[in-house]
Design a protein around this motif. Structure first.
Motif, mmCIF file in Angstrom:
data_model
loop_
_atom_site.group_PDB
_atom_site.id
_atom_site.type_symbol
_atom_site.label_atom_id
_atom_site.label_comp_id
_atom_site.label_asym_id
_atom_site.label_seq_id
_atom_site.Cartn_x
_atom_site.Cartn_y
_atom_site.Cartn_z
ATOM 1 N N PHE A 297 0.840 -1.314 0.085
ATOM 2 C CA PHE A 297 -0.023 -0.015 -0.434
ATOM 3 C C PHE A 297 0.845 1.238 0.070
ATOM 4 C CE2 PHE A 297 -2.592 -3.476 1.863
ATOM 5 C CZ PHE A 297 -3.662 -3.380 1.106
ATOM 6 N N ASP A 298 0.472 2.370 -0.828
ATOM 7 C CA ASP A 298 0.817 3.475 -0.650
ATOM 8 C C ASP A 298 0.482 4.748 0.147
ATOM 9 O OD1 ASP A 298 2.733 3.532 -3.422
ATOM 10 O OD2 ASP A 298 0.752 2.352 -3.914
ATOM 11 N N ALA A 299 -0.786 4.297 0.590
ATOM 12 C CA ALA A 299 -1.483 5.189 1.552
ATOM 13 C C ALA A 299 -2.420 4.305 2.533
ATOM 14 C CB ALA A 299 -2.227 6.302 0.596
ATOM 15 N N VAL A 300 -2.580 4.444 3.623
ATOM 16 C CA VAL A 300 -3.399 3.921 4.745
ATOM 17 C C VAL A 300 -4.266 4.849 5.185
ATOM 18 C CG1 VAL A 300 -3.459 2.335 6.706
ATOM 19 C CG2 VAL A 300 -1.769 2.012 4.595
ATOM 20 N N PHE A 301 -5.619 4.549 5.519
ATOM 21 C CA PHE A 301 -6.286 5.464 5.943
ATOM 22 C C PHE A 301 -6.799 4.676 7.122
ATOM 23 C CE2 PHE A 301 -6.846 6.985 1.759
ATOM 24 C CZ PHE A 301 -6.412 8.216 1.798
ATOM 25 N N LEU A 302 -6.485 4.822 8.461
ATOM 26 C CA LEU A 302 -6.816 4.180 9.797
ATOM 27 C C LEU A 302 -7.539 5.294 10.554
ATOM 28 C CD1 LEU A 302 -5.691 1.782 11.240
ATOM 29 C CD2 LEU A 302 -3.654 2.851 12.009
ATOM 30 N N ASP A 303 -8.815 4.838 10.829
ATOM 31 C CA ASP A 303 -9.868 5.348 11.419
ATOM 32 C C ASP A 303 -10.463 4.499 12.667
ATOM 33 O OD1 ASP A 303 -11.799 7.205 12.491
ATOM 34 O OD2 ASP A 303 -12.872 7.433 10.696
ATOM 35 N N PRO A 304 -9.977 3.947 13.507
ATOM 36 C CA PRO A 304 -10.598 3.223 14.516
ATOM 37 C C PRO A 304 -11.528 3.837 15.414
ATOM 38 C CG PRO A 304 -8.300 3.427 14.972
ATOM 39 C CD PRO A 304 -8.554 4.283 13.755
ATOM 40 N N PRO A 305 -12.534 3.358 15.885
ATOM 41 C CA PRO A 305 -13.301 3.678 16.665
ATOM 42 C C PRO A 305 -12.522 4.382 17.909
ATOM 43 C CG PRO A 305 -14.058 1.493 16.434
ATOM 44 C CD PRO A 305 -12.823 1.707 15.747
ATOM 45 N N TYR A 306 -13.139 5.567 18.269
ATOM 46 C CA TYR A 306 -12.428 6.397 19.579
ATOM 47 C C TYR A 306 -11.928 5.650 20.684
ATOM 48 C CZ TYR A 306 -12.731 10.805 17.009
ATOM 49 O OH TYR A 306 -12.731 11.923 15.829
ATOM 50 N N ARG A 307 -12.728 4.501 20.852
ATOM 51 C CA ARG A 307 -12.807 3.685 22.386
ATOM 52 C C ARG A 307 -11.341 2.969 22.168
ATOM 53 N NH1 ARG A 307 -16.249 0.930 19.768
ATOM 54 N NH2 ARG A 307 -15.896 -1.283 19.403
ATOM 55 N N LEU A 308 -10.891 2.692 21.012
ATOM 56 C CA LEU A 308 -9.737 2.032 20.612
ATOM 57 C C LEU A 308 -8.479 2.886 20.520
ATOM 58 C CD1 LEU A 308 -11.005 -0.683 18.057
ATOM 59 C CD2 LEU A 308 -10.901 -0.978 20.664
ATOM 60 N N LYS A 309 -7.510 2.612 20.979
ATOM 61 C CA LYS A 309 -6.383 3.535 21.141
ATOM 62 C C LYS A 309 -5.135 2.962 20.597
ATOM 63 C CE LYS A 309 -8.862 6.478 23.683
ATOM 64 N NZ LYS A 309 -9.574 7.623 22.760
ATOM 65 N N HIS A 310 -5.075 2.036 19.478
ATOM 66 C CA HIS A 310 -4.160 1.105 19.195
ATOM 67 C C HIS A 310 -3.607 1.226 17.870
ATOM 68 C CE1 HIS A 310 -7.426 -0.693 17.120
ATOM 69 N NE2 HIS A 310 -7.077 -1.956 17.221
ATOM 70 N N GLY A 311 -4.109 2.486 17.281
ATOM 71 C CA GLY A 311 -3.657 2.891 15.946
ATOM 72 C C GLY A 311 -1.884 2.557 15.748
ATOM 73 N N ASP A 312 -1.376 2.912 16.487
ATOM 74 C CA ASP A 312 0.258 2.827 16.381
ATOM 75 C C ASP A 312 0.582 1.414 16.521
ATOM 76 O OD1 ASP A 312 -0.660 2.722 19.115
ATOM 77 O OD2 ASP A 312 1.116 3.572 19.832
ATOM 78 N N GLU A 313 -0.173 0.595 17.357
ATOM 79 C CA GLU A 313 0.010 -0.929 17.256
ATOM 80 C C GLU A 313 0.031 -1.366 15.756
ATOM 81 O OE1 GLU A 313 -1.613 -3.004 20.377
ATOM 82 O OE2 GLU A 313 -1.335 -1.204 21.800
ATOM 83 N N LEU A 314 -1.273 -1.073 15.250
ATOM 84 C CA LEU A 314 -1.541 -1.416 13.741
ATOM 85 C C LEU A 314 -0.771 -0.991 12.833
ATOM 86 C CD1 LEU A 314 -5.436 -1.054 13.933
ATOM 87 C CD2 LEU A 314 -4.300 -3.042 13.757
ATOM 88 N N MET A 315 -0.263 0.123 13.193
ATOM 89 C CA MET A 315 0.820 0.520 11.959
ATOM 90 C C MET A 315 1.913 -0.058 12.149
ATOM 91 S SD MET A 315 -0.215 4.644 12.751
ATOM 92 C CE MET A 315 1.582 5.398 11.751
ATOM 93 N N SER A 316 2.543 -0.559 13.262
ATOM 94 C CA SER A 316 3.786 -1.249 13.431
ATOM 95 C C SER A 316 3.334 -2.654 12.922
ATOM 96 C CB SER A 316 3.986 -1.410 15.128
ATOM 97 O OG SER A 316 4.473 -0.145 15.317
ATOM 98 N N ARG A 317 2.332 -3.072 13.025
ATOM 99 C CA ARG A 317 1.854 -4.623 12.720
ATOM 100 C C ARG A 317 1.837 -4.335 11.007
ATOM 101 N NH1 ARG A 317 2.794 -9.731 13.318
ATOM 102 N NH2 ARG A 317 0.983 -11.005 13.282
ATOM 103 N N MET A 318 1.514 -3.386 10.360
ATOM 104 C CA MET A 318 1.848 -3.226 8.931
ATOM 105 C C MET A 318 3.054 -3.405 8.387
ATOM 106 S SD MET A 318 -1.079 -0.457 8.061
ATOM 107 C CE MET A 318 -2.654 -0.233 9.092
ATOM 108 N N ALA A 319 3.955 -2.601 9.401
ATOM 109 C CA ALA A 319 5.273 -2.626 8.863
ATOM 110 C C ALA A 319 6.158 -4.122 9.099
ATOM 111 C CB ALA A 319 6.225 -1.518 9.778
#
Length: 213
Positions: A114-136
């Protein structure tokens, strides 16, 4: 909601019924794409926690070749497919119903990049950085990929971590946007350092549990 610009400009988009999803407003969407585009010369986008699919559809309208939409709610999947039909972009899209963590594993097995990722989890979830690390870790990101993380403005994500560097941040009321740049070279350094640490400590990869399911 509507498509703000590009080939499908002005086309209305249906919202997901109920209050379980939080669509990105047209104002925020316009600001977001002015920061990362505003137009694209091809590329592949991932819309994770896609909801109505508004961000991925906007990316396609603005020149992305293809977008993959992931959501675990069946009503969201139905709305995404309808919005793609309305905009005439269904031929450039793949839509999957799955949990985010499992979806990333499936995409990795398929060799997706992927060249671009749109990451918009529900506000109750605070794991956006974990998901990004997983993608890497799963090699899902092209070098120089852009990740757009949308979250509650009261929460703070780090400005940099691993191979990710925050290049822009903006706040619109209760919504915050952080734009991260992925540097593959930085990932190589992190992996190299980790491997040395693993050898020194005598810990094997199999000793850890995968918490992303």
């Amino acid at each position: 909601m509507r498509v703000v610009s590009g080939s499908a400009k002005g086309r209305p988009l249906k919202a997901v019924p109920g209050t379980g999803t939080r669509p990105t407003t047209d104002k925020v969407k316009e600001a977001l794409f002015s920061m990362i585009g505003p137009y694209f010369d091809g590329g592949v986008a991932l819309d994770l926690f896609a909801g109505s699919g508004g961000l991925g559809i906007e990316a396609l309208s603005r020149g992305m070749d293809k977008a993959v939409f992931i959501d675990m709610e069946s009503k969201s999947i139905d709305v995404i497919k309808e919005n793609l039909r309305k905009t005439g972009l269904e031929g450039q899209a793949e839509v999957f119903r799955n949990d985010a963590g499992r979806a990333l594993k499936v995409l990795a097995k398929r060799g997706a990049l992927f060249d671009a990722v749109f990451l918009d989890p529900p506000y109750r979830l605070k794991h956006g950085d974990e998901l990004m690390s997983r993608m890497a870790e799963l090699n899902l990101l092209r070098s120089d990929a852009i990740i757009v993380l949308e979250y509650e403005s009261g929460h703070e994500y780090p400005e940099s971590f691993g191979p990710f560097e925050q290049v822009r941040k903006a706040v619109y009321g209760e919504t915050a946007l952080s734009i991260y740049h992925f540097a593959a070279d930085a990932l190589s350094d992190v992996v190299e350092h980790t491997e040395v640490g693993v050898i020194k400590s005598g810990i094997s990869e199999s000793d850890g549990e995968d918490h992303h399911d």
